[in-house]
Design an enzyme around this catalytic site. Sequence first.
Site, PDB file in Angstrom:
ATOM      1  N   ASP A   1       0.839  -1.206   0.000  1.00 45.63           N
ATOM      2  CA  ASP A   1       0.000   0.000   0.000  1.00 45.63           C
ATOM      3  C   ASP A   1       0.875   1.257   0.000  1.00 45.63           C
ATOM      4  OD1 ASP A   1       0.846  -0.060   2.638  1.00 45.63           O
ATOM      5  OD2 ASP A   1      -1.154   0.116   3.518  1.00 45.63           O
ATOM      6  N   SER A   2       2.191   1.058  -0.018  1.00 43.17           N
ATOM      7  CA  SER A   2       3.125   2.171  -0.248  1.00 43.17           C
ATOM      8  C   SER A   2       2.830   2.828  -1.602  1.00 43.17           C
ATOM      9  CB  SER A   2       4.578   1.676  -0.214  1.00 43.17           C
ATOM     10  OG  SER A   2       4.739   0.529  -1.028  1.00 43.17           O
ATOM     11  N   ASP A  14      -1.178  -6.377  -0.127  1.00 43.36           N
ATOM     12  CA  ASP A  14      -1.145  -5.650   1.143  1.00 43.36           C
ATOM     13  C   ASP A  14      -2.541  -5.109   1.445  1.00 43.36           C
ATOM     14  OD1 ASP A  14       0.066  -4.537   3.325  1.00 43.36           O
ATOM     15  OD2 ASP A  14       1.140  -2.961   2.231  1.00 43.36           O
ATOM     16  N   LYS A  53      -1.012  -9.426   3.374  1.00 43.41           N
ATOM     17  CA  LYS A  53      -0.259  -8.900   4.533  1.00 43.41           C
ATOM     18  C   LYS A  53      -1.176  -7.963   5.305  1.00 43.41           C
ATOM     19  CE  LYS A  53       2.985  -5.535   4.194  1.00 43.41           C
ATOM     20  NZ  LYS A  53       2.344  -4.508   5.052  1.00 43.41           N
ATOM     21  N   GLU A  69      -1.259  -5.374   8.980  1.00 41.78           N
ATOM     22  CA  GLU A  69      -0.462  -4.731  10.028  1.00 41.78           C
ATOM     23  C   GLU A  69      -1.083  -5.007  11.396  1.00 41.78           C
ATOM     24  OE1 GLU A  69       0.104  -0.541   9.218  1.00 41.78           O
ATOM     25  OE2 GLU A  69       0.856  -0.924   7.197  1.00 41.78           O
ATOM     26  N   GLU A  87       9.338  -3.745  10.788  1.00 45.35           N
ATOM     27  CA  GLU A  87       9.668  -2.452  10.181  1.00 45.35           C
ATOM     28  C   GLU A  87      10.204  -1.484  11.224  1.00 45.35           C
ATOM     29  OE1 GLU A  87       6.918  -0.862   7.346  1.00 45.35           O
ATOM     30  OE2 GLU A  87       7.904   1.101   7.321  1.00 45.35           O
TER      31      GLU A  87
END
Length: 262
Positions: free
Chosen positions: A42-43, A81, A110, A112, A179
């Site tokens: 999602d960057s 993501d 993925k 978070e 991270e």
Amino acid sequence: MNIPEFQQYKNSGKKLTVVTAYDALFTQIVEQAGLEVILVGDSLGMVVQGHANTLSVTMDDMLYHTRLVARTARQALVIGDMPFMSYQVSVEEGIRHAGQFLQAGAAAVKIEGGRSVVDRVEAMTRFGIPVMGHVGMTPQSVNQFGGYKVKGKMPEEAQSLVEDVKALEQAGVFAVVLECIPALLAKQVTDLLTVPTIGIGAGPHCDGQVLVLYDLLGLYDDFVPKFVKPYGHLKADALQALQRYREEVERGKFPTDHESYH
Ligand code: KIV
């Protein structure tokens, strides 16, 4: 690559190299370079869409880019993501959205978070959706953190992170992204877990590394964190090429006979 092969890397002590990609062209280049794991991160909210953070990225955005990558990838493990608010509201919504990533061609998702998302991880893995965890400086919580900061420097924060990764492994993740945490904490976590750790700003002791493609190619320089190593200088190359093109058009040097039809 598939999920059992991914785990084999850790078992045999071979490092995993992961990179983000968001479109067909770069997926092709990444695969030609022999890299075997692609994260549709999602960057893309920053490097493709021009936002200041990842929070505006939607499921539609992520599914679109996941399709572009998955359609092109021949060998690579494609991980989608999950964007902000696609798994936070309820376990049910999380499973439905995770399933959409697999329908778009990803092999895994993925998410978070640590102990706060273990019920999501358990539910997804129960239904055959492989999940990669992500702890430490989790960008979707940037507002709560007050900016992009190293996490786990304080003993309590480090202990909490250790509890998070233990809970994630117990819940069934196949890997965990670490991270922006101190290298020694990343080593402790890597030694503790049986699943691979993938570091970004987490030092050399992780089982693998991940970088944002545009950062490592030297294409994106709005914000370059300390952990980024630019292996290329593609922005400088692109600028030079565009300036030369303009100069040659203005001087009547392009096109020549060579580029013309007769
Ligand atoms: O969105 C992303 O690209 C990521 C990685 C850099 C870990 O989450």
